[in-house]
Design a protein around this motif. Structure first.
Motif, PDB file in Angstrom:
ATOM      1  N   LEU A  19     132.233  36.302  37.936  1.00  0.00           N
ATOM      2  CA  LEU A  19     133.073  37.257  37.211  1.00  0.00           C
ATOM      3  C   LEU A  19     132.354  38.557  36.858  1.00  0.00           C
ATOM      4  CD1 LEU A  19     134.940  34.776  34.843  1.00  0.00           C
ATOM      5  CD2 LEU A  19     135.800  35.899  36.915  1.00  0.00           C
ATOM      6  N   GLY A  20     131.070  38.639  37.113  1.00  0.00           N
ATOM      7  CA  GLY A  20     130.370  39.877  36.819  1.00  0.00           C
ATOM      8  C   GLY A  20     128.883  39.677  36.644  1.00  0.00           C
ATOM      9  N   ILE A  21     128.230  40.747  36.151  1.00  0.00           N
ATOM     10  CA  ILE A  21     126.795  40.748  35.886  1.00  0.00           C
ATOM     11  C   ILE A  21     126.595  40.757  34.378  1.00  0.00           C
ATOM     12  CG2 ILE A  21     124.648  42.058  36.099  1.00  0.00           C
ATOM     13  CD1 ILE A  21     125.665  43.156  38.744  1.00  0.00           C
ATOM     14  N   ALA A  22     125.810  39.817  33.882  1.00  0.00           N
ATOM     15  CA  ALA A  22     125.553  39.722  32.445  1.00  0.00           C
ATOM     16  C   ALA A  22     124.263  40.445  32.091  1.00  0.00           C
ATOM     17  CB  ALA A  22     125.477  38.270  32.007  1.00  0.00           C
ATOM     18  N   LEU A  23     124.295  41.168  30.973  1.00  0.00           N
ATOM     19  CA  LEU A  23     123.114  41.844  30.430  1.00  0.00           C
ATOM     20  C   LEU A  23     122.716  41.115  29.158  1.00  0.00           C
ATOM     21  CD1 LEU A  23     124.445  45.521  30.733  1.00  0.00           C
ATOM     22  CD2 LEU A  23     123.387  44.109  32.513  1.00  0.00           C
ATOM     23  N   MET A  24     121.549  40.472  29.178  1.00  0.00           N
ATOM     24  CA  MET A  24     121.164  39.656  28.027  1.00  0.00           C
ATOM     25  C   MET A  24     119.670  39.387  28.029  1.00  0.00           C
ATOM     26  SD  MET A  24     122.850  36.111  29.483  1.00  0.00           S
ATOM     27  CE  MET A  24     122.675  35.243  27.927  1.00  0.00           C
ATOM     28  N   PRO A  25     119.094  38.980  26.883  1.00  0.00           N
ATOM     29  CA  PRO A  25     117.673  38.628  26.854  1.00  0.00           C
ATOM     30  C   PRO A  25     117.393  37.418  27.738  1.00  0.00           C
ATOM     31  CG  PRO A  25     118.519  38.987  24.633  1.00  0.00           C
ATOM     32  CD  PRO A  25     119.702  38.945  25.542  1.00  0.00           C
ATOM     33  N   GLU A  26     116.245  37.422  28.364  1.00  0.00           N
ATOM     34  CA  GLU A  26     115.931  36.373  29.337  1.00  0.00           C
ATOM     35  C   GLU A  26     115.875  34.994  28.693  1.00  0.00           C
ATOM     36  OE1 GLU A  26     112.814  35.735  33.070  1.00  0.00           O
ATOM     37  OE2 GLU A  26     112.397  37.242  31.526  1.00  0.00           O
ATOM     38  N   LEU A  27     115.314  34.908  27.484  1.00  0.00           N
ATOM     39  CA  LEU A  27     115.224  33.608  26.821  1.00  0.00           C
ATOM     40  C   LEU A  27     116.606  33.053  26.516  1.00  0.00           C
ATOM     41  CD1 LEU A  27     113.385  31.438  25.585  1.00  0.00           C
ATOM     42  CD2 LEU A  27     113.472  32.718  23.439  1.00  0.00           C
ATOM     43  N   PHE A  43     105.946  36.852  21.673  1.00  0.00           N
ATOM     44  CA  PHE A  43     106.082  37.540  22.959  1.00  0.00           C
ATOM     45  C   PHE A  43     107.280  38.481  22.899  1.00  0.00           C
ATOM     46  CE2 PHE A  43     108.969  34.017  23.353  1.00  0.00           C
ATOM     47  CZ  PHE A  43     109.975  34.442  24.188  1.00  0.00           C
ATOM     48  N   GLU A  44     107.345  39.393  23.874  1.00  0.00           N
ATOM     49  CA  GLU A  44     108.472  40.307  24.011  1.00  0.00           C
ATOM     50  C   GLU A  44     109.457  39.713  25.016  1.00  0.00           C
ATOM     51  OE1 GLU A  44     109.205  43.051  22.458  1.00  0.00           O
ATOM     52  OE2 GLU A  44     107.366  43.493  21.359  1.00  0.00           O
ATOM     53  N   ASP A  45     110.686  39.506  24.573  1.00  0.00           N
ATOM     54  CA  ASP A  45     111.728  38.922  25.417  1.00  0.00           C
ATOM     55  C   ASP A  45     112.513  40.048  26.081  1.00  0.00           C
ATOM     56  OD1 ASP A  45     113.407  37.072  26.559  1.00  0.00           O
ATOM     57  OD2 ASP A  45     114.650  36.803  24.768  1.00  0.00           O
ATOM     58  N   GLU A  46     112.404  40.143  27.398  1.00  0.00           N
ATOM     59  CA  GLU A  46     112.995  41.263  28.129  1.00  0.00           C
ATOM     60  C   GLU A  46     114.468  41.022  28.441  1.00  0.00           C
ATOM     61  OE1 GLU A  46     112.072  43.937  32.159  1.00  0.00           O
ATOM     62  OE2 GLU A  46     111.037  42.033  31.808  1.00  0.00           O
ATOM     63  N   TYR A  47     115.283  42.066  28.277  1.00  0.00           N
ATOM     64  CA  TYR A  47     116.676  41.997  28.731  1.00  0.00           C
ATOM     65  C   TYR A  47     116.698  42.043  30.260  1.00  0.00           C
ATOM     66  CZ  TYR A  47     118.868  42.693  24.142  1.00  0.00           C
ATOM     67  OH  TYR A  47     119.315  42.537  22.861  1.00  0.00           O
ATOM     68  N   VAL A  48     117.543  41.197  30.846  1.00  0.00           N
ATOM     69  CA  VAL A  48     117.636  41.109  32.298  1.00  0.00           C
ATOM     70  C   VAL A  48     119.101  41.142  32.722  1.00  0.00           C
ATOM     71  CG1 VAL A  48     115.491  39.815  32.554  1.00  0.00           C
ATOM     72  CG2 VAL A  48     117.655  38.584  32.207  1.00  0.00           C
ATOM     73  N   ALA A  49     119.323  41.229  34.022  1.00  0.00           N
ATOM     74  CA  ALA A  49     120.662  41.137  34.604  1.00  0.00           C
ATOM     75  C   ALA A  49     120.798  39.786  35.285  1.00  0.00           C
ATOM     76  CB  ALA A  49     120.887  42.259  35.608  1.00  0.00           C
ATOM     77  N   LEU A  50     121.877  39.086  34.967  1.00  0.00           N
ATOM     78  CA  LEU A  50     122.195  37.824  35.639  1.00  0.00           C
ATOM     79  C   LEU A  50     123.284  38.089  36.658  1.00  0.00           C
ATOM     80  CD1 LEU A  50     122.283  35.185  32.753  1.00  0.00           C
ATOM     81  CD2 LEU A  50     120.341  35.984  34.095  1.00  0.00           C
ATOM     82  N   LEU A  51     123.027  37.741  37.925  1.00  0.00           N
ATOM     83  CA  LEU A  51     123.958  38.013  39.020  1.00  0.00           C
ATOM     84  C   LEU A  51     124.433  36.723  39.658  1.00  0.00           C
ATOM     85  CD1 LEU A  51     121.941  40.561  38.861  1.00  0.00           C
ATOM     86  CD2 LEU A  51     122.699  41.013  41.193  1.00  0.00           C
ATOM     87  N   PRO A  52     125.687  36.683  40.082  1.00  0.00           N
ATOM     88  CA  PRO A  52     126.149  35.526  40.867  1.00  0.00           C
ATOM     89  C   PRO A  52     125.390  35.480  42.195  1.00  0.00           C
ATOM     90  CG  PRO A  52     128.006  36.875  40.118  1.00  0.00           C
ATOM     91  CD  PRO A  52     126.764  37.672  39.880  1.00  0.00           C
ATOM     92  N   SER A  53     125.037  34.299  42.619  1.00  0.00           N
ATOM     93  CA  SER A  53     124.277  34.176  43.860  1.00  0.00           C
ATOM     94  C   SER A  53     125.078  34.645  45.072  1.00  0.00           C
ATOM     95  CB  SER A  53     123.839  32.718  44.066  1.00  0.00           C
ATOM     96  OG  SER A  53     124.978  31.868  44.106  1.00  0.00           O
ATOM     97  N   SER A  60     114.343  49.552  30.522  1.00  0.00           N
ATOM     98  CA  SER A  60     113.584  48.486  29.858  1.00  0.00           C
ATOM     99  C   SER A  60     113.989  48.339  28.394  1.00  0.00           C
ATOM    100  CB  SER A  60     112.078  48.782  29.943  1.00  0.00           C
ATOM    101  OG  SER A  60     111.335  47.797  29.265  1.00  0.00           O
ATOM    102  N   ILE A  61     114.470  47.143  28.063  1.00  0.00           N
ATOM    103  CA  ILE A  61     114.764  46.784  26.675  1.00  0.00           C
ATOM    104  C   ILE A  61     114.127  45.418  26.406  1.00  0.00           C
ATOM    105  CG2 ILE A  61     116.528  46.500  24.896  1.00  0.00           C
ATOM    106  CD1 ILE A  61     118.533  47.787  26.667  1.00  0.00           C
ATOM    107  N   THR A  62     113.478  45.279  25.286  1.00  0.00           N
ATOM    108  CA  THR A  62     112.923  43.984  24.894  1.00  0.00           C
ATOM    109  C   THR A  62     113.271  43.718  23.429  1.00  0.00           C
ATOM    110  OG1 THR A  62     110.793  44.899  24.175  1.00  0.00           O
ATOM    111  CG2 THR A  62     110.973  44.207  26.487  1.00  0.00           C
ATOM    112  N   ARG A  63     113.220  42.456  23.075  1.00  0.00           N
ATOM    113  CA  ARG A  63     113.343  42.080  21.663  1.00  0.00           C
ATOM    114  C   ARG A  63     112.100  41.276  21.285  1.00  0.00           C
ATOM    115  NH1 ARG A  63     117.563  36.960  21.075  1.00  0.00           N
ATOM    116  NH2 ARG A  63     116.707  35.711  22.789  1.00  0.00           N
TER     117      ARG A  63
END
Length: 301
Positions: A238-246, A166-176, A263-266
């Motif tokens: 402390l911020g927003i993380a940019l990383m693959p969802e998996l 599968f293609e693992d999409e990069y996402v943004a992780l945000l503090p709630s 859109s970025i995927t690995r």
């Protein structure tokens, strides 16, 4: 007609004579003497009650019924060969070891279900897993024969045979505490907060290359090596993380996932050495791994 007395050696002799056109060459092909071939053909003709070959000064030629029977004899021999191959493969799957090199995220969230399926079918196959965070290290382990299969980002190069899962999409992780967000962030929302990026490896290089190639100027506040540390920093606001969802899984309850404005995927999958001598156990594992359905990131309990 008692077909139970037919022998495989007779069918092999018939096919060999049909291929060679004479008894002497057929005998050489089968590794027996000519009289053995002649006796096998004569006995077969006697049992079937028909003439299979016309003998002459210039060799042996199939009769019309001989051609029909030879065609069926070829089918029988091929079926027997297939039976032998199936049996050999089954014997090979009664044991053996599959050595897997994998990313931590893959080893945590993807491999356990695949290994469970493997053991439900072939309980005696052993599996070892070597975890690594660097794709180049995994590539080296594969090429040097330390592992049989690499399950991570697909390896690039003519020496590898890739199988995409599968293609693992990069996402943004945000503090709630930032409040509810739309499913996709805008550039303005992204740049309004400190950004957290992987500091090394293919996760960093893929993100960094994409941003530079598309002239996207993002100011990164933190470069962090480990996935879990990135998630923890987001959890602390402390911020927003940019990383693959998996790599983000399992996502804590105080962290939300949003799509990036680009859109970025690995590609996640299995890589084998194309010219490697792989055991039946390795192919059995590859089969169960390719049964993996669309992956969804686990949430923290």
């Amino acid at each position: 007609m008692n077909l139970s007395k037919l022998k495989l050696s007779q069918l092999r002799a018939l096919v060999a004579v049909a291929d060679c056109g004479n008894f002497s060459e057929a005998a050489l092909k089968l590794g027996v003497n000519q009289s053995t071939v002649s006796h096998a053909i004569a006995t077969l003709e006697n049992q079937l009650g028909v003439i299979l070959l016309n003998r002459g000064r210039y060799g042996a030629k199939l009769t019309p019924v001989g051609q029909q029977i030879t065609d069926k004899a070829i089918q029988v021999l091929k079926l027997l060969e297939g039976m032998a191959q199936d049996a050999q493969q089954t014997k090979g799957l009664q044991g053996g070891t599959v050595r897997i090199g994998a990313f931590r995220s893959v080893a945590t969230h993807l491999l356990p279900s695949a290994i469970a399926r493997l053991h439900s079918r072939y309980p005696h196959i052993q599996v070892t897993i070597t975890e690594d965070t660097d794709i180049e290290d995994l590539k080296q382990r594969l090429t040097q024969g330390e592992v049989d299969i690499c399950v991570a980002e697909l390896l690039e190069g003519d020496e590898f045979e890739p199988f995409l899962i599968f293609e693992d999409e990069y996402v943004a992780l945000l503090p709630s505490q930032l409040g509810p967000r739309d499913a996709q962030l805008s550039y303005e929302e992204l740049m309004a907060h400190p950004l957290i990026s992987p500091s090394q490896g293919s996760c960093f290089s893929r993100l960094d290359s994409y941003l530079k190639r598309n002239h996207i100027d993002l100011e990164i506040a933190y470069y962090i090596r480990h996935d879990s540390s990135m998630v923890s920093m987001v959890s602390q606001g402390l911020g927003i993380a940019l990383m693959p969802e998996l790599a983000a899984a399992p996502v804590p309850h105080d962290v939300q996932i949003c799509r990036l404005p680009f859109s970025i995927t690995r590609p996640i999958g299995a890589s084998l050495l194309k010219e490697g001598l792989h055991t039946p156990a390795v192919y059995a594992f590859l089969d169960v791994l390719r049964e993996t359905e669309d992956f969804s990131v686990p949430q923290a309990v």
